[in-house]
Design an enzyme around this catalytic site. Structure first.
Site, PDB file in Angstrom:
ATOM      1  N   THR A  87       0.812  -1.109   0.271  1.00  0.00           N
ATOM      2  CA  THR A  87       0.251   0.042   0.149  1.00  0.00           C
ATOM      3  C   THR A  87       0.791   1.220  -0.211  1.00  0.00           C
ATOM      4  O   THR A  87       0.977   2.428  -0.961  1.00  0.00           O
ATOM      5  CB  THR A  87      -1.030   0.003   0.700  1.00  0.00           C
ATOM      6  OG1 THR A  87      -1.521  -1.103   1.287  1.00  0.00           O
ATOM      7  CG2 THR A  87      -1.699   1.523   1.550  1.00  0.00           C
ATOM      8  N   SER A 131      -2.204   8.788  -1.843  1.00  0.00           N
ATOM      9  CA  SER A 131      -2.573  10.515  -2.626  1.00  0.00           C
ATOM     10  C   SER A 131      -1.117  10.999  -1.986  1.00  0.00           C
ATOM     11  O   SER A 131      -0.602  12.292  -2.549  1.00  0.00           O
ATOM     12  CB  SER A 131      -3.857  10.926  -1.384  1.00  0.00           C
ATOM     13  OG  SER A 131      -4.849   9.815  -1.851  1.00  0.00           O
ATOM     14  N   ILE A 164      -0.029  12.333   0.337  1.00  0.00           N
ATOM     15  CA  ILE A 164      -0.429  13.696   1.618  1.00  0.00           C
ATOM     16  C   ILE A 164       0.323  13.180   3.453  1.00  0.00           C
ATOM     17  O   ILE A 164      -0.296  12.410   3.466  1.00  0.00           O
ATOM     18  CB  ILE A 164      -1.896  14.428   1.844  1.00  0.00           C
ATOM     19  CG1 ILE A 164      -2.579  13.811   0.283  1.00  0.00           C
ATOM     20  CG2 ILE A 164      -2.162  15.155   1.799  1.00  0.00           C
ATOM     21  CD1 ILE A 164      -2.164  14.696  -0.912  1.00  0.00           C
ATOM     22  N   HIS A 173      -0.220  14.286   5.906  1.00  0.00           N
ATOM     23  CA  HIS A 173      -1.800  15.170   6.867  1.00  0.00           C
ATOM     24  C   HIS A 173      -1.758  16.004   7.967  1.00  0.00           C
ATOM     25  O   HIS A 173      -0.853  15.514   8.692  1.00  0.00           O
ATOM     26  CB  HIS A 173      -2.698  14.453   6.795  1.00  0.00           C
ATOM     27  CG  HIS A 173      -3.512  13.371   6.273  1.00  0.00           C
ATOM     28  ND1 HIS A 173      -4.664  14.301   4.773  1.00  0.00           N
ATOM     29  CD2 HIS A 173      -3.158  11.629   5.577  1.00  0.00           C
ATOM     30  CE1 HIS A 173      -4.616  12.947   3.962  1.00  0.00           C
ATOM     31  NE2 HIS A 173      -3.869  11.825   4.533  1.00  0.00           N
ATOM     32  N   ARG A 204      -6.936   0.044   0.449  1.00  0.00           N
ATOM     33  CA  ARG A 204      -6.532   0.467   2.319  1.00  0.00           C
ATOM     34  C   ARG A 204      -6.879  -1.291   2.525  1.00  0.00           C
ATOM     35  O   ARG A 204      -7.413  -1.295   2.456  1.00  0.00           O
ATOM     36  CB  ARG A 204      -8.106   1.415   2.402  1.00  0.00           C
ATOM     37  CG  ARG A 204      -7.795   2.792   1.429  1.00  0.00           C
ATOM     38  CD  ARG A 204      -9.218   3.047   2.082  1.00  0.00           C
ATOM     39  NE  ARG A 204      -9.499   4.165   1.098  1.00  0.00           N
ATOM     40  CZ  ARG A 204      -9.753   4.687  -0.133  1.00  0.00           C
ATOM     41  NH1 ARG A 204      -9.870   4.073  -0.394  1.00  0.00           N
ATOM     42  NH2 ARG A 204      -9.732   5.778  -0.701  1.00  0.00           N
ATOM     43  N   ILE A 258      -3.569   0.196   9.596  1.00  0.00           N
ATOM     44  CA  ILE A 258      -2.535   1.065   8.913  1.00  0.00           C
ATOM     45  C   ILE A 258      -2.659   2.071   7.954  1.00  0.00           C
ATOM     46  O   ILE A 258      -1.972   1.589   7.163  1.00  0.00           O
ATOM     47  CB  ILE A 258      -1.303   1.081   9.545  1.00  0.00           C
ATOM     48  CG1 ILE A 258      -0.133   0.109  10.172  1.00  0.00           C
ATOM     49  CG2 ILE A 258      -0.755   2.570   9.193  1.00  0.00           C
ATOM     50  CD1 ILE A 258      -0.765   1.034  12.299  1.00  0.00           C
ATOM     51  N   CYS A 271      16.006   8.016 -20.120  1.00  0.00           N
ATOM     52  CA  CYS A 271      14.761   8.486 -19.903  1.00  0.00           C
ATOM     53  C   CYS A 271      14.038   9.482 -20.400  1.00  0.00           C
ATOM     54  O   CYS A 271      15.049  10.947 -19.834  1.00  0.00           O
ATOM     55  CB  CYS A 271      14.300   8.053 -18.508  1.00  0.00           C
ATOM     56  SG  CYS A 271      11.935   8.658 -17.983  1.00  0.00           S
TER      57      CYS A 271
HETATM   58  C1  LIG Z   1      -6.378   5.016  -1.405  1.00  0.00           C
HETATM   59  C2  LIG Z   1      -5.458   5.461  -0.137  1.00  0.00           C
HETATM   60  C3  LIG Z   1      -4.926   7.086  -0.429  1.00  0.00           C
HETATM   61  C4  LIG Z   1      -4.006   6.950   1.163  1.00  0.00           C
HETATM   62  N1  LIG Z   1      -3.710   8.108   1.309  1.00  0.00           N
HETATM   63  C5  LIG Z   1      -2.416   8.434   2.571  1.00  0.00           C
HETATM   64  C6  LIG Z   1      -1.996  10.114   2.456  1.00  0.00           C
HETATM   65  O1  LIG Z   1      -2.467  10.533   1.841  1.00  0.00           O
HETATM   66  N2  LIG Z   1      -1.407   9.838   3.684  1.00  0.00           N
HETATM   67  C7  LIG Z   1      -0.953   8.685   4.343  1.00  0.00           C
HETATM   68  O2  LIG Z   1      -0.989   9.759   5.120  1.00  0.00           O
HETATM   69  N3  LIG Z   1      -1.968   7.303   3.954  1.00  0.00           N
HETATM   70  C8  LIG Z   1      -2.183   8.101   2.426  1.00  0.00           C
HETATM   71  N4  LIG Z   1      -2.531   6.203   2.524  1.00  0.00           N
HETATM   72  C9  LIG Z   1      -2.130   5.232   3.703  1.00  0.00           C
HETATM   73  C10 LIG Z   1      -0.756   3.959   3.708  1.00  0.00           C
HETATM   74  O3  LIG Z   1      -0.877   4.266   2.144  1.00  0.00           O
HETATM   75  C11 LIG Z   1      -1.232   3.391   4.498  1.00  0.00           C
HETATM   76  O4  LIG Z   1      -1.230   3.786   5.440  1.00  0.00           O
HETATM   77  C12 LIG Z   1       0.641   2.657   4.606  1.00  0.00           C
HETATM   78  O5  LIG Z   1       1.221   3.106   3.320  1.00  0.00           O
HETATM   79  C13 LIG Z   1       0.526   1.257   5.440  1.00  0.00           C
HETATM   80  O6  LIG Z   1       2.231   1.087   5.300  1.00  0.00           O
HETATM   81  P1  LIG Z   1       2.619  -0.102   5.659  1.00  0.00           P
HETATM   82  O7  LIG Z   1       3.832  -0.520   5.619  1.00  0.00           O
HETATM   83  O8  LIG Z   1       2.001  -0.790   6.818  1.00  0.00           O
HETATM   84  O9  LIG Z   1       1.296  -1.286   4.461  1.00  0.00           O
HETATM   85  P2  LIG Z   1       2.568  -1.857   3.196  1.00  0.00           P
HETATM   86  O10 LIG Z   1       2.992  -0.497   2.760  1.00  0.00           O
HETATM   87  O11 LIG Z   1       1.208  -2.590   2.657  1.00  0.00           O
HETATM   88  O12 LIG Z   1       3.202  -2.717   3.429  1.00  0.00           O
HETATM   89  C14 LIG Z   1       3.314  -4.293   3.936  1.00  0.00           C
HETATM   90  C15 LIG Z   1       4.389  -5.427   2.939  1.00  0.00           C
HETATM   91  O13 LIG Z   1       3.897  -6.168   4.207  1.00  0.00           O
HETATM   92  C16 LIG Z   1       4.432  -7.149   3.492  1.00  0.00           C
HETATM   93  N5  LIG Z   1       3.792  -8.841   3.228  1.00  0.00           N
HETATM   94  C17 LIG Z   1       2.483  -8.829   3.829  1.00  0.00           C
HETATM   95  N6  LIG Z   1       2.200 -10.186   4.230  1.00  0.00           N
HETATM   96  C18 LIG Z   1       3.695 -10.596   4.181  1.00  0.00           C
HETATM   97  C19 LIG Z   1       4.395 -12.365   4.143  1.00  0.00           C
HETATM   98  N7  LIG Z   1       3.607 -12.729   4.602  1.00  0.00           N
HETATM   99  N8  LIG Z   1       5.637 -12.285   4.346  1.00  0.00           N
HETATM  100  C20 LIG Z   1       6.055 -10.410   4.639  1.00  0.00           C
HETATM  101  N9  LIG Z   1       6.301  -9.974   3.831  1.00  0.00           N
HETATM  102  C21 LIG Z   1       4.631  -9.488   3.618  1.00  0.00           C
HETATM  103  C22 LIG Z   1       3.836  -6.804   2.214  1.00  0.00           C
HETATM  104  O14 LIG Z   1       4.546  -7.143   0.439  1.00  0.00           O
HETATM  105  C23 LIG Z   1       4.366  -5.135   2.202  1.00  0.00           C
HETATM  106  O15 LIG Z   1       5.435  -4.913   0.887  1.00  0.00           O
HETATM  107  C24 LIG Z   1      -3.209   5.707   1.738  1.00  0.00           C
HETATM  108  C25 LIG Z   1      -4.073   4.444   1.566  1.00  0.00           C
HETATM  109  C26 LIG Z   1      -5.360   3.961   0.450  1.00  0.00           C
HETATM  110  C27 LIG Z   1      -5.050   2.993  -0.098  1.00  0.00           C
END
Ligand SMILES: Cc1cc2nc3c(=O)[nH]c(=O)nc-3n(C[C@H](O)[C@H](O)[C@H](O)COP(=O)(O)OP(=O)(O)OC[C@H]3O[C@@H](n4cnc5c(N)ncnc54)[C@H](O)[C@@H]3O)c2cc1C
Length: 478
Positions: free
Chosen positions: A40, A45, A47, A49, A310, A335, A399
């Protein structure tokens, strides 16, 4: 035996890895994909926030406001692109003014500074493309924009040079408690560790269920976007949110930190955690909604569309901490937004739990600095000349849309946690991020990867797994 295994190399896992690298801990990050920032964190976006959206008293509210303040120092230390461009929540109906003031009060309760309600005319003076339908807006000068790839990669690189190990293509399939430690099952290996951080994003429910009876379910919610060419770049200077109306939550129109315009997202519940497809209806719908905010959007300048998923749970807040029945296992789960913003503060919260338990010594050699790849396109003429004189690879543009040189691509491949596929190079250098979306430079980049990493052309992928560009030598088709 590791002290800590972090599952997931998204922004949360990488921010946590960097925090832990400030201590003498043997830390390993396991990522199922071929690179950091493959979940994710790569599709959102982007941003930073200000922090007025989440309910006061929630972790989202607290950590968003805390983390927002950390970005200036973090961007300076790690040299990622970040800009405080400010945000505006646009109000389209005089009858909704109460909601705008409620939002302001909520922000103030969360500790967001300098919030101000502006009239429609004041807004249009700041943002000439905003429609005449806008009657007022909540202005948050501390809102910002960031490059999510740059941020995540910078955190990971810095953690890595400070001693954290990363393993890619390493999917965690099971975890077993082993007295006071854990056994983590990855590919055909068992890895022993004293503590675990669950930062697995959309799969954090699965990882949690391996060790705890206190279960939760992550349901993916799709958000689609259109990204516009840099020629559309003056449509918005601030991030333009919409105050929710009878028609729904609204979409944003925002500049990106690299000068494009991003429009989206919608919100559609789906079942498949791997479904990153876009839909015609979704993309049309976000443009229609965005035209409430800005007078026009040049459809001919859309260069790409994408989906982010999300990680929704019914708990409506971040889940951070150890479940009662799994001491030593720390969730950083559910998250959702504002997770990108909150990531530095989430990392500190998780680190505090770990150091409380393991009581490690500080890493006196911790180096907070990381140098970015210097962008040829951003250099002055003198700097360009100097760069080419020092390294002739900077004299070859690969590029043309983003003016990325061979020198930058070679550096992206050869630096810590270097790129091994096309998306990895794109996220580190922007090669392929421009108008032609890699149409012209794909073969050149493949040749460079082939020459540098000795990866056969037919084995070069877009993003690991089965995303090969070729399935044989081109001449074999003749
Ligand atoms: C449409 C959208 C808009 C958003 N806009 C914003 C914004 O503008 N500002 C903001 O603050 N937040 C925003 N967010 C939220 C933000 O993107 C996320 O909260 C954040 O990226 C989550 O990060 P993470 O590291 O928890 O998850 P991820 O980035 O998903 O990382 C999790 C990782 O775990 C790995 N994984 C999963 N299962 C396993 C496994 N079994 N073994 C090993 N690895 C595994 C995955 O491959 C992945 O790389 C938005 C989210 C979305 C979907």
């Amino acid at each position: 035996m590791y002290d800590v295994v972090i599952i997931g190399a998204g922004v949360v896992g990488c921010a946590t890895a960097r925090e832990l690298s400030k201590y003498k801990l043997k830390t390993l990050v396991l990522e199922k994909e071929s690179d950091v920032c493959s979940g994710t964190s790569k599709a959102n976006s982007a941003i930073i926030h200000a922090g007025f959206d989440a309910k006061p008293g929630t972790l989202k509210g607290k950590l968003n406001a805390e983390a927002n303040k950390m970005f200036d120092k973090l961007a300076e230390e790690l040299e990622f692109n970040f800009k405080r461009n400010g945000s505006l929540v646009l109000c389209f109906d005089e009858n909704d003014m109460d909601k705008l003031y409620d939002l302001k009060k909520r922000g103030e309760d969360n500790g967001v500074p300098n919030l101000k309600v502006l009239s429609g005319d004041e807004v249009r003076e700041m943002e000439p493309y905003v429609t005449d339908d806008v009657v007022a807006a909540l202005y948050a000068p501390t809102g910002g924009i960031v490059c999510p790839f740059n941020l995540t990669i910078a955190l990971a690189e810095n953690a890595n040079v400070n001693g954290v190990e990363f393993r890619f293509n390493s999917k965690v399939k099971d975890i077993k408690k082993d007295k006071s430690n854990f056994k983590v099952f990855v590919n055909d290996e068992e890895i022993d560790t004293r503590m675990i951080v669950n930062a697995a994003g959309l799969y954090s429910d699965v990882i949690n269920s391996f060790v705890s009876e206190d279960k939760f379910t992550i349901n993916p919610r799709r958000g689609e976007y259109n990204l516009f060419d840099k020629y559309a770049g003056d449509i918005a200077k601030c991030t333009l949110f919409q105050l929710p109306t009878k028609l729904g939550k609204g979409v944003l129109v925002s500049p990106t930190v690299d000068g494009n315009i991003i429009v989206g997202p919608n919100a559609v519940d789906i079942y498949d955690k791997e479904d990153l497809s876009t839909t015609r209806e979704g993309l049309d719908d976000i443009i229609e909604k965005a035209l409430l905010s800005v007078k026009s959007l040049p459809g001919n300048l859309i260069i790409t569309s994408f989906t982010g998923l999300r990680a929704r749970t019914d708990r409506d807040d971040f889940i951070i901490g150890e479940p009662k029945d799994a001491k030593g296992f720390v969730n950083a789960a559910s998250i959702e937004s504002p997770g990108l913003t909150s990531s530095p503060a989430i990392a500190i919260m998780v680190k505090d739990i770990i150091i409380e338990r393991l009581k490690p010594e500080e890493n006196k050699n911790f180096n907070p600095k990381r140098n970015a790849i210097k962008r040829f396109n951003d250099m002055s003429i003198e700097e360009k000349r100097e760069a080419i004189k020092n390294n002739h690879h900077y004299g070859t543009i690969v590029c043309r849309c983003e003016m990325v040189t061979e020198g930058e691509i070679l550096e992206a491949i050869n630096r810590p946690l270097g790129a091994t596929d096309l998306d990895g190079i794109k996220r580190r250098t922007r090669a392929g991020s421009g108008r032609c979306q890699c149409g012209f430079c794909v073969t050149r980049i493949m040749e460079i990867l082939n020459g540098e990493k000795k990866i056969p052309l037919s084995k070069i992928t877009k993003f690991g797994r089965r995303s090969n560009i070729l399935d044989g030598k081109p001449k074999e088709y003749l």
